[in-house]
Design an enzyme around this catalytic site. Structure first.
Site, PDB file in Angstrom:
ATOM      1  N   ALA A  87      28.034 -22.626 -22.305  1.00  0.00           N
ATOM      2  CA  ALA A  87      27.082 -23.903 -21.677  1.00  0.00           C
ATOM      3  C   ALA A  87      27.495 -25.628 -22.191  1.00  0.00           C
ATOM      4  CB  ALA A  87      25.847 -23.130 -23.053  1.00  0.00           C
ATOM      5  N   GLN A 110      26.302 -27.449 -24.079  1.00  0.00           N
ATOM      6  CA  GLN A 110      25.775 -28.084 -25.410  1.00  0.00           C
ATOM      7  C   GLN A 110      26.743 -27.423 -26.619  1.00  0.00           C
ATOM      8  OE1 GLN A 110      24.694 -26.387 -23.749  1.00  0.00           O
ATOM      9  NE2 GLN A 110      22.541 -25.708 -24.651  1.00  0.00           N
ATOM     10  N   SER A 111      27.442 -26.099 -26.496  1.00  0.00           N
ATOM     11  CA  SER A 111      27.886 -25.228 -27.717  1.00  0.00           C
ATOM     12  C   SER A 111      29.212 -26.168 -27.909  1.00  0.00           C
ATOM     13  CB  SER A 111      28.795 -23.776 -26.592  1.00  0.00           C
ATOM     14  OG  SER A 111      29.129 -23.178 -27.801  1.00  0.00           O
ATOM     15  N   PRO A 112      29.306 -26.145 -29.291  1.00  0.00           N
ATOM     16  CA  PRO A 112      30.428 -26.965 -30.597  1.00  0.00           C
ATOM     17  C   PRO A 112      31.807 -25.906 -29.757  1.00  0.00           C
ATOM     18  CG  PRO A 112      28.836 -26.256 -31.564  1.00  0.00           C
ATOM     19  CD  PRO A 112      28.203 -25.534 -30.578  1.00  0.00           C
ATOM     20  N   TYR A 113      31.744 -24.711 -29.638  1.00  0.00           N
ATOM     21  CA  TYR A 113      32.818 -23.435 -29.161  1.00  0.00           C
ATOM     22  C   TYR A 113      33.205 -23.514 -27.787  1.00  0.00           C
ATOM     23  CZ  TYR A 113      31.963 -21.674 -34.285  1.00  0.00           C
ATOM     24  OH  TYR A 113      30.937 -21.458 -35.467  1.00  0.00           O
TER      25      TYR A 113
END
Length: 198
Positions: free
Chosen positions: A9, A11-14
């Site tokens: 995704a 938008q995921s920080p990871y």
């Protein structure tokens, strides 16, 4: 050729913290990396997880600390509370799907640019101009997403179903055959597995 299905995704920080490493690992081993963006807000409830707003505060507090430590370790800027964190992720995901189908550019660079826009530059990653700039900067026609919109929307939905069927429950998530690797902190394990050491 070995295929790595990369469920993500944007938008995921990871995913942002994973950076170019998935592509570098795939290239190192002559593997094909297939980007499979999906709607993580739909994935979580279908696989026993919760979106950030529904998690206990202790989990969110830990996540904030952990991300800050990981960002320092990796030498990247990461805003703990980016202004546009809740922006619609679909337009950038559609652009990634369309760019992958079109070929000819740097997909890892596009993913990194979108993550950097959100987590380091305070930009709205769902904004058409931000997406077009990220596409152009990474060797893609900025209009590629416009031409591939319907196909991308269908693929985005299919990726979610494929993820659930494959046992994916978070992002970033890497599937190689029957082997699964969850999280940017498991990329070393993915590398070792592809070396035949795990």
């Amino acid at each position: 050729m070995t295929q790595i299905d990369y469920f993500l995704a944007l938008q995921s920080p990871y995913v942002y913290l994973a950076g170019r490493r998935p592509a570098e690992i795939a290239a190192k081993h002559g593997a094909k990396l297939v980007y499979r963006p999906l709607d993580v807000a739909q994935l979580f409830p279908r696989t026993g997880g919760k979106v950030r707003e529904e998690r206990h505060p202790s989990r969110n507090d830990y996540g904030t600390q952990d991300r800050a430590r990981q960002a320092r370790k990796l030498g990247v800027t990461l805003d703990a509370a980016p202004l546009f964190r809740s922006a619609n992720p679909a337009p950038a995901a559609y652009a990634l799907i369309a760019a992958q189908a079109a070929g000819g550019g740097d997909l890892a660079g596009f993913v990194q640019a979108i993550g950097r826009a959100l987590w380091a530059e305070g930009k709205d990653f769902s904004d058409d101009e931000v997406i077009r700039a990220a596409l152009a900067a990474n060797g893609f026609d900025p209009a590629v997403a416009d031409r591939g919109m319907l196909m991308a929307a269908e693929t985005y939905a299919a990726n979610l179903e494929d993820a659930v069927a494959a046992g994916v429950f978070g992002v970033p998530f890497f599937v190689v055959g029957d082997q699964k690797f969850w999280g940017q902190d498991r990329l070393d394990d993915l590398d070792l597995y592809l070396q035949g050491k795990l």
